[in-house]
Design an enzyme around this catalytic site. Structure first.
Site, PDB file in Angstrom:
ATOM      1  N   GLU A 109      22.172 -26.834   9.441  1.00 56.30           N
ATOM      2  CA  GLU A 109      22.453 -25.640   9.064  1.00 56.30           C
ATOM      3  C   GLU A 109      23.960 -25.339   9.163  1.00 56.30           C
ATOM      4  O   GLU A 109      24.580 -26.148   9.990  1.00 56.30           O
ATOM      5  CB  GLU A 109      21.640 -24.689   9.972  1.00 56.30           C
ATOM      6  CG  GLU A 109      20.001 -24.786   9.961  1.00 56.30           C
ATOM      7  CD  GLU A 109      19.605 -24.303   8.557  1.00 56.30           C
ATOM      8  OE1 GLU A 109      20.546 -23.516   7.681  1.00 56.30           O
ATOM      9  OE2 GLU A 109      18.496 -24.151   8.461  1.00 56.30           O
ATOM     10  N   CYS A 166      16.682 -24.903   4.339  1.00 56.59           N
ATOM     11  CA  CYS A 166      17.776 -25.389   4.828  1.00 56.59           C
ATOM     12  C   CYS A 166      18.454 -26.231   3.810  1.00 56.59           C
ATOM     13  O   CYS A 166      17.846 -26.608   2.981  1.00 56.59           O
ATOM     14  CB  CYS A 166      16.989 -26.531   5.797  1.00 56.59           C
ATOM     15  SG  CYS A 166      16.356 -28.110   5.114  1.00 56.59           S
TER      16      CYS A 166
END
Length: 232
Positions: free
Chosen positions: A108, A2
């Site tokens: 994201e 991430c």
């Protein structure tokens, strides 16, 4: 996964969610401000046990070996759960450096019309998340090497894979405490990381403003979490 995450609450808030006591003199090592856009290289809170209590440590997000540091290579920010226990790169940290990183959600990106579109992913319930992490930092030990942490990741599931095929190992408080407990055998910790992550179905995600793409004091506010319309 991430590239950024949100960590906007206080150590006391996260400790209460874990139902644990933290003494005032061990509560914070370093000073942090709320962040809605934590990026690699910054120093968010990392939680680790120490002498029966919890340390909240401002720790660099990213790890590299001394050789990589000398070669000025970019640090790793994530470790695959499938390889971190047995692989030589992270094995020493999986044995002695299991930690958690508290947060509210992460970002994201997808590519839309040639531009990076950020998405914010969080729980459907208003409760914090504890990411499984690994660190080479050792409290009360003088270390001459760079110290930092990485986030343990797993395959995404259900619809989340449309945003990204990897996601953090996100744990409930009970599993988070067991994961970082030094008395937890390595095999049990691996089982927790591989089977106890909060299911994808318990998360929700939406598009947010592209301001998230830029790191800086002007791009670090709660407004970054506000959904944007499909036409934006």
């Amino acid at each position: 996964m991430c590239g950024r995450f949100e960590q906007s609450e206080t150590p006391r808030y996260y400790a209460d969610a874990l139902s644990v006591h933290i003494s005032e003199h061990l509560m914070r090592l370093g000073e942090n401000s709320p962040s809605y856009n934590v990026a690699p290289g910054q120093r968010p809170w990392m939680i680790m046990p120490y002498k029966g209590e919890l340390l909240f440590i401002g720790m660099t997000w990213g790890y590299r070996t001394p050789k990589e540091a000398a070669e000025k290579k970019k640090p790793c920010i994530c470790a695959r759960v499938e390889k971190s226990r047995m692989g030589s790169y992270f094995r020493h940290m999986f044995s002695e450096g299991r930690v958690i990183i508290p947060f509210g959600g992460w970002y994201e990106w997808t590519l839309e019309n040639g531009k990076k579109q950020p998405w914010y992913i969080t729980r459907k319930v208003n409760e914090p998340i504890f990411m499984a992490g690994l660190t080479n930092f050792r409290p009360s030990v003088e270390q001459s090497v760079d110290t930092g942490f990485v986030i343990v990741t797993e395959d995404s599931g259900a619809g989340m894979v449309d945003v990204h095929d990897r996601r953090p190992v996100a744990l409930e408080p009970e599993d988070a405490l067991a994961w970082m407990n030094p008395d937890t055998p390595v095999e049990e910790a691996a089982h927790i990381a591989q089977t106890r992550s909060i299911p994808t179905e318990q998360f929700v995600w939406w598009k947010v403003d592209r301001a998230v793409n830029r790191v800086g004091p002007n791009n670090n506010g709660k407004h970054l979490l506000v959904p944007v319309s499909e036409s934006a």
